[in-house]
Design an enzyme around this catalytic site. Sequence first.
Site, PDB file in Angstrom:
ATOM      1  N   LEU A   1       0.631  -1.431  -0.276  1.00  0.00           N
ATOM      2  CA  LEU A   1      -0.435  -0.518  -0.060  1.00  0.00           C
ATOM      3  C   LEU A   1       1.552   1.522   0.225  1.00  0.00           C
ATOM      4  CD1 LEU A   1      -2.392  -1.075   2.232  1.00  0.00           C
ATOM      5  CD2 LEU A   1      -2.844  -1.180   0.187  1.00  0.00           C
ATOM      6  N   GLY A   2       2.281   1.321  -0.347  1.00  0.00           N
ATOM      7  CA  GLY A   2       2.904   2.357  -0.831  1.00  0.00           C
ATOM      8  C   GLY A   2       3.164   3.266   0.397  1.00  0.00           C
TER       9      GLY A   2
ATOM     10  N   ASP B   1       4.259   5.494  -6.593  1.00  0.00           N
ATOM     11  CA  ASP B   1       3.606   5.784  -5.789  1.00  0.00           C
ATOM     12  C   ASP B   1       3.607   6.891  -4.989  1.00  0.00           C
ATOM     13  OD1 ASP B   1       3.789   2.679  -5.894  1.00  0.00           O
ATOM     14  OD2 ASP B   1       4.590   2.262  -4.078  1.00  0.00           O
TER      15      ASP B   1
HETATM   16  N1  LIG Z   1       6.915   4.066   9.223  1.00  0.00           N
HETATM   17  C1  LIG Z   1       7.742   4.140   8.360  1.00  0.00           C
HETATM   18  N2  LIG Z   1       8.629   3.013   9.555  1.00  0.00           N
HETATM   19  C2  LIG Z   1       9.900   2.512   9.657  1.00  0.00           C
HETATM   20  N3  LIG Z   1       9.809   2.183   8.020  1.00  0.00           N
HETATM   21  C3  LIG Z   1       9.406   2.834   7.234  1.00  0.00           C
HETATM   22  C4  LIG Z   1       8.072   2.679   7.338  1.00  0.00           C
HETATM   23  N4  LIG Z   1       7.225   3.105   6.414  1.00  0.00           N
HETATM   24  C5  LIG Z   1       7.797   2.183   5.325  1.00  0.00           C
HETATM   25  N5  LIG Z   1       9.043   2.439   6.131  1.00  0.00           N
HETATM   26  C6  LIG Z   1      10.673   1.902   5.069  1.00  0.00           C
HETATM   27  O1  LIG Z   1       9.903   1.122   3.669  1.00  0.00           O
HETATM   28  C7  LIG Z   1       9.757  -0.808   3.429  1.00  0.00           C
HETATM   29  C8  LIG Z   1       8.804  -0.719   2.795  1.00  0.00           C
HETATM   30  O2  LIG Z   1       8.534  -0.453   1.765  1.00  0.00           O
HETATM   31  P1  LIG Z   1       8.519  -1.901   0.023  1.00  0.00           P
HETATM   32  O3  LIG Z   1       8.990  -2.328   0.761  1.00  0.00           O
HETATM   33  O4  LIG Z   1       8.538  -0.262  -0.547  1.00  0.00           O
HETATM   34  O5  LIG Z   1       7.112  -1.981   0.691  1.00  0.00           O
HETATM   35  P2  LIG Z   1       5.362  -1.029   0.951  1.00  0.00           P
HETATM   36  O6  LIG Z   1       5.738   0.369   0.491  1.00  0.00           O
HETATM   37  O7  LIG Z   1       4.592  -1.860   0.151  1.00  0.00           O
HETATM   38  O8  LIG Z   1       4.684  -0.734   2.297  1.00  0.00           O
HETATM   39  C9  LIG Z   1       9.713  -0.929   5.318  1.00  0.00           C
HETATM   40  O9  LIG Z   1      10.764  -1.546   5.083  1.00  0.00           O
HETATM   41  C10 LIG Z   1      10.980   0.589   6.392  1.00  0.00           C
HETATM   42  O10 LIG Z   1      12.146   0.019   5.363  1.00  0.00           O
HETATM   43  C1  LIG Z   2       5.583  -2.504  -7.992  1.00  0.00           C
HETATM   44  C2  LIG Z   2       5.453  -0.742  -8.133  1.00  0.00           C
HETATM   45  O1  LIG Z   2       5.124  -0.731  -9.306  1.00  0.00           O
HETATM   46  C3  LIG Z   2       4.834  -0.807  -6.993  1.00  0.00           C
HETATM   47  C4  LIG Z   2       4.696  -1.379  -5.464  1.00  0.00           C
HETATM   48  O2  LIG Z   2       4.262  -0.754  -4.701  1.00  0.00           O
HETATM   49  P1  LIG Z   2       4.667  -1.069  -3.359  1.00  0.00           P
HETATM   50  O3  LIG Z   2       6.132  -0.906  -2.497  1.00  0.00           O
HETATM   51  O4  LIG Z   2       4.746  -2.682  -3.379  1.00  0.00           O
HETATM   52  O5  LIG Z   2       3.176  -0.096  -2.247  1.00  0.00           O
HETATM   53  C5  LIG Z   2       6.762  -0.734  -7.807  1.00  0.00           C
HETATM   54  C6  LIG Z   2       7.161   0.889  -8.867  1.00  0.00           C
HETATM   55  O6  LIG Z   2       6.218   1.135  -9.603  1.00  0.00           O
HETATM   56  O7  LIG Z   2       7.734   1.949  -8.437  1.00  0.00           O
HETATM   57 MG   LIG Z   3       7.271   0.919  -1.703  1.00  0.00          MG
END
Ligand SMILES: Nc1ncnc2c1ncn2[C@@H]1O[C@H](COP(=O)(O)OP(=O)(O)O)[C@@H](O)[C@H]1O
Ligand SMILES: C[C@@](O)(CCOP(=O)(O)O)CC(=O)O
Ligand SMILES: [Mg+2]
Length: 400
Positions: free
Chosen positions: A144-145, A204
């Site tokens: 969910l970004g 995102d």
């Molecule tokens: N509230 C937060 N506190 C600490 N780290 C965060 C937080 N939100 C995001 N992050 C960082 O972003 C990473 C997750 O990003 P990602 O793998 O792209 O998944 P998504 O963006 O879908 O949640 C975490 O492992 C951390 O490094």
């Molecule tokens: C897989 C992708 O299209 C989206 C990634 O989103 P998330 O970090 O999983 O929330 C990567 C991007 O567009 O940067």
């Molecule tokens: Mg992400």
Amino acid sequence: MEVQSRAPGKVILCGEHAVVHGSTAVAASINLCTNINFRPASAGSGDRLLELELKDTDIVLSWPTERLKEVFSEIGSPAPLSPQPCSPETLELIYGLYEEQKLPEAKAGLASGISAFIYLYTSIQGLKAGRVVVSSDLPLGGGLGSSASFCVSLCGALLAFSGAVGLQHEQNSWFKFGKNELELVNKWAFEGEKIIHGKPSGIDNTVSTFGNMIMFRSGELTQIEPNVPLRMLITNTKVERNTKALVAGVSARASRHPHAMASVFAAVDSISKELSEILQSPALDALSISAREDKIGELMEMNQGLLQCMGVSHASIEDVLRTTLKYNLISKLTGAGGGGCVLTLLPTSLSSEIVGKVMAELEPCGFQCFTTEVGGRGLEIFLSGSPPPPLIEHFDQRPR
Ligand SMILES: Nc1ncnc2c1ncn2[C@@H]1O[C@H](COP(=O)(O)OP(=O)(O)O)[C@@H](O)[C@H]1O
Ligand SMILES: C[C@@](O)(CCOP(=O)(O)O)CC(=O)O
Ligand SMILES: [Mg+2]
């Protein structure tokens, strides 16, 4: 003086991964945010620490500003108005600062987020003392970004108090930056996302900064004005995954099968374009609304099939797909996949009783469900106390 900021997470309705390879994607903000509270050390206070509290993971980190000066002495002063990529040499220095905190191995997933924090803070605020507190409504690493909303919210708070952007706002109320300031936030947040994701498309951070629903391709956004609100069920499978690894996996598949994958990405591009047309088409009565929702569902189903071709689905995602299909509901993964969250389209005519039944079937599997409307606010700022200091004068534009 204190700054609070909040930036939303997002759902990708169509086009994740393919968007990294130049296809069109459609995304919308959701009503779950990452919240930042930033308190710069007041002049003459004698504070000499940069502190970071990550409430979601129960971590408090701090670096003496003297240590930051030692490490960054070669690098130059902040340049808040000219976002630049973090060089590999700087990233290595930053990683050293992360390692000095000696976090347990189980927290290693946070290294990239903490590194992005250090880069963005020192680039925008310099080596000054301050305290940043982060808390998020979003699952971390759930698709969910959270990473983008973390970067956007952080850049918003840091820029609001950099003196580098003009602020026209009411004190003690939430306000939005103007277009130029939002663009600056978006560019910085993209640099943060690069540290976390390796090769982000930028969708995102863009949707988190500007909010609403957008069509996005190769760094360009087009606002979408959907004619009828879209209601979605989000199911978090709670299966942990890492966006950087999944994005790299799709790129590796694309280099093994360049022609086949080019066709997959081209198909996603067509689906996203058709989706954005349908979302904006007039829907005047219940019949046309339901026909429109059928088409949206069909396009989501086709996109899910192509995401399977890319190798980013997961057994837990397939479980959600099968369960929702029993109720004639269409689902697709959202974000990077490999676990994380699944989106289910909730047609306007669907009763809340059925939604309750679907949730009651999914939750005992260990999944977490919630409903949301998509397309809402972007970044917002709240300032309290006395105004920010004047513009920092001598920006050093050397590459960092
Ligand atoms: N509230 C937060 N506190 C600490 N780290 C965060 C937080 N939100 C995001 N992050 C960082 O972003 C990473 C997750 O990003 P990602 O793998 O792209 O998944 P998504 O963006 O879908 O949640 C975490 O492992 C951390 O490094
Ligand atoms: C897989 C992708 O299209 C989206 C990634 O989103 P998330 O970090 O999983 O929330 C990567 C991007 O567009 O940067
Ligand atoms: Mg992400």
